[in-house]
Design an enzyme around this catalytic site. Structure first.
Site, PDB file in Angstrom:
ATOM      1  N   LYS A 607       0.825  -1.214   0.000  1.00  0.00           N
ATOM      2  CA  LYS A 607       0.000   0.000   0.000  1.00  0.00           C
ATOM      3  C   LYS A 607       0.856   1.260   0.000  1.00  0.00           C
ATOM      4  O   LYS A 607       0.471   2.289  -0.529  1.00  0.00           O
ATOM      5  CB  LYS A 607      -0.942  -0.033   1.212  1.00  0.00           C
ATOM      6  CG  LYS A 607      -2.074   0.946   1.145  1.00  0.00           C
ATOM      7  CD  LYS A 607      -3.089   0.583   0.070  1.00  0.00           C
ATOM      8  CE  LYS A 607      -4.127   1.666  -0.144  1.00  0.00           C
ATOM      9  NZ  LYS A 607      -4.644   1.679  -1.512  1.00  0.00           N
TER      10      LYS A 607
HETATM   11  C1  F6R Z   1      -1.751   2.097  -7.829  1.00  0.00           C
HETATM   12  C2  F6R Z   1      -0.999   2.222  -6.636  1.00  0.00           C
HETATM   13  C3  F6R Z   1       0.372   2.798  -6.672  1.00  0.00           C
HETATM   14  C4  F6R Z   1       0.391   4.025  -5.782  1.00  0.00           C
HETATM   15  C5  F6R Z   1       1.798   4.593  -5.612  1.00  0.00           C
HETATM   16  C6  F6R Z   1       1.794   5.846  -4.785  1.00  0.00           C
HETATM   17  O1  F6R Z   1      -3.010   1.581  -7.607  1.00  0.00           O
HETATM   18  O2  F6R Z   1      -1.515   1.907  -5.603  1.00  0.00           O
HETATM   19  O3  F6R Z   1       0.780   3.145  -7.946  1.00  0.00           O
HETATM   20  O4  F6R Z   1      -0.433   4.988  -6.355  1.00  0.00           O
HETATM   21  O5  F6R Z   1       2.601   3.635  -4.987  1.00  0.00           O
HETATM   22  O6  F6R Z   1       1.182   5.639  -3.561  1.00  0.00           O
HETATM   23  P1  F6R Z   1       0.778   6.834  -2.606  1.00  0.00           P
HETATM   24  O7  F6R Z   1      -0.312   7.598  -3.247  1.00  0.00           O
HETATM   25  O8  F6R Z   1       0.379   6.186  -1.332  1.00  0.00           O
HETATM   26  O9  F6R Z   1       2.016   7.664  -2.456  1.00  0.00           O
END
Ligand code: F6R
Length: 610
Positions: A607
């Protein structure tokens, strides 16, 4: 402001202890919140409240909640959409006399004005939570001699927003629950009445259930359960249905995957996002952006695609052209130029992605102002930001980002129109109209989710046999093509490339043939839309599997043969990125399902990438 929460209440007709039932319910509501957990109960005629920071499991252990015994109780889990998780903000909240406990879910739009008035009148409010005011407003009415029902009806006239709440009243020894819009269910078994935010959480505890409609209230005491239309103070008959929930799906609110559940929550997440920002913070955000020497937007993955959409918003609405770049690239190519006067908009739903946090930190050391957009108000990004804006999506438990992407877009749109208004580029009434359009869209979207899902499933069943493909668009929906391709890769393990339609004939077209798919998102800019149809026809002629996503009122869609067409609601062009995202997310989900992928936890992904 917005309080995202899970409500679970129970009253027994046979004086049996309902605390274990409440604790089971709260554990099942973790998808509604895990920052604080609390319970109110009446034992020996006195109302008591126990609450603490932490998810249900932790709090149950810490406060020894399993040792409690009471025939009537009300529990709550909370997700912090604003303010850091704190015991004072945990529900249940009580009135000054501590005889009414309230738990809630949603937003009371005029909460601040009510709060100020109550404080002036001498009430003791302990939190900055919307729902605490309800306990005190009811307290006032009861003191004037109104019945509990009359008090709630009177209070309802003064509340604005969309919310559900439940009350435990010491005096009437009853649970009263009301919803203006949010989901709320009443369950019953031979000796129990239950109230829950989730139908599935009632599994094994209730035999039958009924859903409250907006404006309806239930009063359950140890003898009867009665339903009312609150504004009319009129009792209504409601018929219960047999409760059936697949056991495996109980903690996913009845869905087979968290990803699907989170997509179906999107309309509510958008409404939440509209309510979550305090006026003064939006105003600061706008001021920083307007006065910035340079604006950078940094993020990774899905959040980066949201940042790209923001560059269209800011450029068109506010004549500001930000540099949008991967947070990993930013330190290598742009950091040298960053200094006082620069604003770095750092986007990360988790608030923990290392590249984003590190880049933001370094930029801050160089004197830049960091504006963080995140779903987690206690995250590292929120901590290092000079100003953070919550996106208010609520817990996202599936690794693929879905509702957080949509609420990030909605937040960026809100900020952009706010900048435009403050610059005098749009009027206050145009600003208000733009916000109303988002709200109307979210309300209507609730009705069309199942249809979008079904249409995407049909397209997925054809695309599933392809080797790889393109997702193509242009203009403000081009970043959504990138996002759609990312989601297909991540969830279905299929190769997909997001493409700008203008580039299609400059090489990529060579791959298009039988066994290849192209998903076209019809651009919302008229000239670009016109230029897309020949590309769609060429793809069909070349034998590719083609799907097209466009506005329902686009007559050209009717002329297309041998393609899967997904029609989305016609919306203002600035909302098209959101409207197009939803069928693409369903498409990725349905492909993943068909290809039997581990949807909620794709391989090698977490995540937060740190
Ligand atoms: C796509 C996904 C990843 C995140 C990326 C950034 O579904 O989950 O591409 O978008 O790792 O994550 P955040 O927004 O938590 O920095």
């Amino acid at each position: 402001m917005y309080e995202l929460g899970g409500i679970f209440g129970a009253i027994s007709y046979s004086s049996r202890n309902v605390v274990p039932i409440i604790l089971t319910g709260l554990k099942r509501l973790k998808h509604r919140g895990f920052d604080t957990t609390g319970i109110a109960f009446i034992d020996g005629g006195r109302l008591s409240v126990l609450k603490e920071v932490g998810e249900p499991g932790e709090v149950i252990e810490k406060l020894k909640l399993e040792e409690l015994s009471a025939p009537i109780a009300l529990g709550h889990v909370r997700f912090s959409t604003h303010g850091r998780p704190h015991v004072d903000n945990a529900h249940p909240h009580v009135d000054c006399s501590k005889r009414i406990a309230v738990v809630g879910d949603g937003a009371i739009a005029n909460y601040e004005a009510i709060y100020d008035r109550l404080i002036m009148e001498g009430h003791e409010l302990k939190s900055r939570s919307d729902f605490e005011v309800i306990a005190h407003l009811i307290e006032d009415c009861l003191r004037k001699g109104l019945s509990t029902l009359e008090s709630i009806a009177f209070v309802e006239q003064s509340l604005e927003g969309f919310y559900s709440y439940a009350i435990l009243s010491e005096e009437s020894r009853s649970i009263i629950a009301y919803t203006s819009l949010q989901p709320l269910y009443v369950g019953k078994s031979w000796d129990l009445t239950l109230v829950s935010t989730s139908k599935s959480a009632l599994h094994g505890l209730a035999d039958e259930y009924v859903e409250l409609s907006g404006g309806e209230l239930v009063i359950a005491n140890s003898f009867t359960t009665k339903f009312y239309k609150l504004r009319e103070l009129m009792s209504v008959e409601k018929s219960f249905s047999k409760l059936y929930v697949v056991e495996e799906y109980v903690e996913k609110d009845g869905y087979p995957h968290h990803m699907l559940r989170e997509m179906y929550e999107i309309p509510y997440s958008i409404l939440r996002c509209l309510a979550v920002h305090q006026e003064k913070y939006l105003s600061y955000a706008s001021k920083h952006i307007r006065e910035a020497k340079d604006v950078y937007i940094i993020a990774n993955g899905t959040s980066l695609h949201a940042g790209l959409v923001a560059s269209y918003y800011l450029s068109e609405l506010a004549n500001i052209s930000p540099i949008v770049t991967s947070a990993a690239e930013f330190p290598l190519y742009y950091m040298e130029n960053v200094g006082p006067g620069a604003v770095v908009i750092a986007i990360s739903q988790s608030g923990e992605t290392s590249d984003v946090v590190q880049a933001a930190y370094e930029a801050k050391l160089r004197g830049a102002t960091i504006m963080g957009l995140t779903n987690y108000v206690g995250s590292r990004l929120a901590n290092i930001s000079n100003l953070y804006l919550p996106i208010g999506a609520g817990p996202e438990l599936a690794v693929p980002a879905t509702k957080t992407f949509v609420t990030t877009l909605a937040t960026l749109y809100k900020v952009s129109i706010r900048v435009a208004k403050d610059m005098g580029r749009i009027t206050a009434s145009e600003y208000g109209e733009a916000l109303s359009k988002v709200k109307d869209y979210a309300l209507k979207l609730r009705e069309s989710m199942a249809e979008l899902d079904a249409e995407a499933a049909e397209a997925a069943s054809e695309i599933a046999s392809c080797r790889s493909g393109y997702v193509v668009s242009r203009g403000i929906t081009y970043p959504i093509a990138l996002e759609g391709a990312l989601k297909i890769k991540e969830v279905a393990y299929m190769h997909a490339e997001g493409m700008e339609a203008g580039e299609f004939r400059h090489g990529p077209i060579s791959l298009v043939e039988r066994g290849f798919f192209t998903v076209f998102l019809v651009p919302v800019e008229a000239h670009a839309a016109k230029a897309s149809y020949p590309l769609i026809r060429t793809s069909i002629d070349m034998g590719a599997t083609v799907a097209v996503i466009g506005f329902e009122n686009d007559p050209s869609l009717l002329e297309l043969k041998n393609v899967n067409v997904i029609r989305v609601m016609h919306v203002d062009r600035y909302l098209a990125p959101i409207a197009y995202t939803i069928p693409l997310q369903f498409l990725a989900y349905r492909l993943g399902l068909k290809l039997q992928r581990p949807i909620d936890k794709p391989r090698y992904l977490t995540k937060a990438v740190s």
